[in-house]
Scaffold this motif. Structure first.
Motif, PDB file in Angstrom:
ATOM      1  N   ARG A   6       0.834  -1.193   0.000  1.00 40.42           N
ATOM      2  CA  ARG A   6       0.000   0.000   0.000  1.00 40.42           C
ATOM      3  C   ARG A   6       0.870   1.244   0.000  1.00 40.42           C
ATOM      4  O   ARG A   6       2.040   1.219   0.392  1.00 40.42           O
ATOM      5  CB  ARG A   6      -0.964  -0.008   1.178  1.00 40.42           C
ATOM      6  CG  ARG A   6      -0.332   0.269   2.511  1.00 40.42           C
ATOM      7  CD  ARG A   6      -1.387   0.401   3.603  1.00 40.42           C
ATOM      8  NE  ARG A   6      -0.735   0.813   4.813  1.00 40.42           N
ATOM      9  CZ  ARG A   6      -1.141   0.521   6.025  1.00 40.42           C
ATOM     10  NH1 ARG A   6      -2.219  -0.190   6.193  1.00 40.42           N
ATOM     11  NH2 ARG A   6      -0.488   0.951   7.078  1.00 40.42           N
ATOM     12  N   GLU A   7       0.255   2.337  -0.429  1.00 43.38           N
ATOM     13  CA  GLU A   7       0.912   3.644  -0.421  1.00 43.38           C
ATOM     14  C   GLU A   7       1.244   4.015   1.026  1.00 43.38           C
ATOM     15  O   GLU A   7       0.581   3.570   1.963  1.00 43.38           O
ATOM     16  CB  GLU A   7      -0.026   4.705  -1.004  1.00 43.38           C
ATOM     17  CG  GLU A   7      -0.427   4.461  -2.443  1.00 43.38           C
ATOM     18  CD  GLU A   7       0.616   4.937  -3.435  1.00 43.38           C
ATOM     19  OE1 GLU A   7       1.358   5.877  -3.109  1.00 43.38           O
ATOM     20  OE2 GLU A   7       0.670   4.359  -4.525  1.00 43.38           O
ATOM     21  N   LEU A   8       2.231   4.870   1.195  1.00 47.95           N
ATOM     22  CA  LEU A   8       2.618   5.302   2.533  1.00 47.95           C
ATOM     23  C   LEU A   8       1.618   6.306   3.092  1.00 47.95           C
ATOM     24  O   LEU A   8       1.069   7.122   2.367  1.00 47.95           O
ATOM     25  CB  LEU A   8       4.014   5.917   2.516  1.00 47.95           C
ATOM     26  CG  LEU A   8       5.146   4.992   2.078  1.00 47.95           C
ATOM     27  CD1 LEU A   8       6.473   5.710   2.231  1.00 47.95           C
ATOM     28  CD2 LEU A   8       5.143   3.677   2.831  1.00 47.95           C
ATOM     29  N   THR A   9       1.427   6.227   4.394  1.00 52.18           N
ATOM     30  CA  THR A   9       0.556   7.153   5.115  1.00 52.18           C
ATOM     31  C   THR A   9       1.415   8.268   5.700  1.00 52.18           C
ATOM     32  O   THR A   9       2.652   8.150   5.757  1.00 52.18           O
ATOM     33  CB  THR A   9      -0.163   6.421   6.267  1.00 52.18           C
ATOM     34  OG1 THR A   9       0.831   6.015   7.229  1.00 52.18           O
ATOM     35  CG2 THR A   9      -0.946   5.209   5.767  1.00 52.18           C
ATOM     36  N   PRO A  10       0.796   9.341   6.192  1.00 52.68           N
ATOM     37  CA  PRO A  10       1.577  10.375   6.890  1.00 52.68           C
ATOM     38  C   PRO A  10       2.337   9.787   8.086  1.00 52.68           C
ATOM     39  O   PRO A  10       3.466  10.205   8.374  1.00 52.68           O
ATOM     40  CB  PRO A  10       0.519  11.382   7.331  1.00 52.68           C
ATOM     41  CG  PRO A  10      -0.571  11.241   6.315  1.00 52.68           C
ATOM     42  CD  PRO A  10      -0.604   9.767   5.988  1.00 52.68           C
ATOM     43  N   GLU A  11       1.758   8.805   8.750  1.00 51.86           N
ATOM     44  CA  GLU A  11       2.440   8.160   9.887  1.00 51.86           C
ATOM     45  C   GLU A  11       3.668   7.393   9.416  1.00 51.86           C
ATOM     46  O   GLU A  11       4.690   7.351  10.103  1.00 51.86           O
ATOM     47  CB  GLU A  11       1.481   7.229  10.637  1.00 51.86           C
ATOM     48  CG  GLU A  11       0.375   7.942  11.372  1.00 51.86           C
ATOM     49  CD  GLU A  11      -0.792   8.351  10.479  1.00 51.86           C
ATOM     50  OE1 GLU A  11      -0.908   7.882   9.309  1.00 51.86           O
ATOM     51  OE2 GLU A  11      -1.607   9.176  10.941  1.00 51.86           O
ATOM     52  N   ASP A  12       3.576   6.765   8.245  1.00 52.66           N
ATOM     53  CA  ASP A  12       4.726   6.059   7.682  1.00 52.66           C
ATOM     54  C   ASP A  12       5.855   7.040   7.372  1.00 52.66           C
ATOM     55  O   ASP A  12       7.024   6.770   7.656  1.00 52.66           O
ATOM     56  CB  ASP A  12       4.335   5.325   6.397  1.00 52.66           C
ATOM     57  CG  ASP A  12       3.376   4.174   6.618  1.00 52.66           C
ATOM     58  OD1 ASP A  12       3.308   3.640   7.738  1.00 52.66           O
ATOM     59  OD2 ASP A  12       2.689   3.812   5.637  1.00 52.66           O
ATOM     60  N   THR A  80       4.288  -0.969  12.528  1.00 50.98           N
ATOM     61  CA  THR A  80       5.071  -0.665  11.324  1.00 50.98           C
ATOM     62  C   THR A  80       6.533  -0.486  11.703  1.00 50.98           C
ATOM     63  O   THR A  80       6.844   0.037  12.772  1.00 50.98           O
ATOM     64  CB  THR A  80       4.574   0.645  10.666  1.00 50.98           C
ATOM     65  OG1 THR A  80       3.159   0.612  10.569  1.00 50.98           O
ATOM     66  CG2 THR A  80       5.169   0.825   9.284  1.00 50.98           C
ATOM     67  N   SER A 121       4.397   0.067   1.870  1.00 53.43           N
ATOM     68  CA  SER A 121       4.227  -0.674   3.112  1.00 53.43           C
ATOM     69  C   SER A 121       3.693  -2.065   2.763  1.00 53.43           C
ATOM     70  O   SER A 121       2.736  -2.192   1.998  1.00 53.43           O
ATOM     71  CB  SER A 121       3.230   0.078   4.001  1.00 53.43           C
ATOM     72  OG  SER A 121       2.865  -0.700   5.102  1.00 53.43           O
TER      73      SER A 121
END
Length: 158
Positions: A6-12, A80, A121
């Protein structure tokens, strides 16, 4: 093999930045003992860091140090993890030993790693298809045997 990611999140992105700051602050050179930083996020959102300790006997990778830091700090559920190299080398995927440890202790964790489509991710289970599982009580066992963590029916949708 097509691995779901999956695409990265702001948390990633925050986790990557934390690991980068950690390695930048603690590196001792390209040939030094401290050249990789890792960051792991607990289920409560708290971030824990680790730095590798390279040694000719096989010192621990940054990911394993971060896992130990999280555990020593009371974190039991981790969501993560990411590892970043010094000198702007970017994000690295975990080595085989780290993958196996992550799979055994945190089978639901996501790993941030480079892919042909950029940083993504990926669930550790998807990096370890048909892996041998291990538990303290049961020792080694084939994937999905004596472990509900590896059972296909328990896999959450991506």
């Amino acid at each position: 093999m097509n691995i779901p990611c999956r695409e990265l999140t702001p948390e990633d992105l925050e986790l990557i930045a934390f690991a980068k700051r950690l390695v930048d602050a603690n590196t001792d050179g390209e040939e030094g003992a401290h050249t990789m930083g890792a960051a792991v996020r607990g289920a409560d959102g708290k971030i824990y860091g680790g730095i590798n300790v390279y040694h000719f006997t096989g010192g621990p990778c940054a990911e394993l140090v971060a896992l130990g830091h999280a555990r020593a700090s009371g974190a039991r559920e981790l969501t993560t993890i990411v590892a970043v190299g010094n000198f702007e080398r970017g994000v690295f995927d975990p080595c085989g030993r780290d993958r196996q440890v992550l799979f055994d202790y945190h089978p639901g964790i996501r790993v941030i790693l480079p892919t042909p489509d950029g940083l993504r991710s990926v669930r550790i289970r998807d990096l370890m298809p048909l892996a041998t599982g291990w538990t303290i009580d049961g020792g080694a066992h084939p994937f999905g045997v004596n472990s509900t963590e590896g059972a296909e029916a328990d896999r959450p949708a991506v």
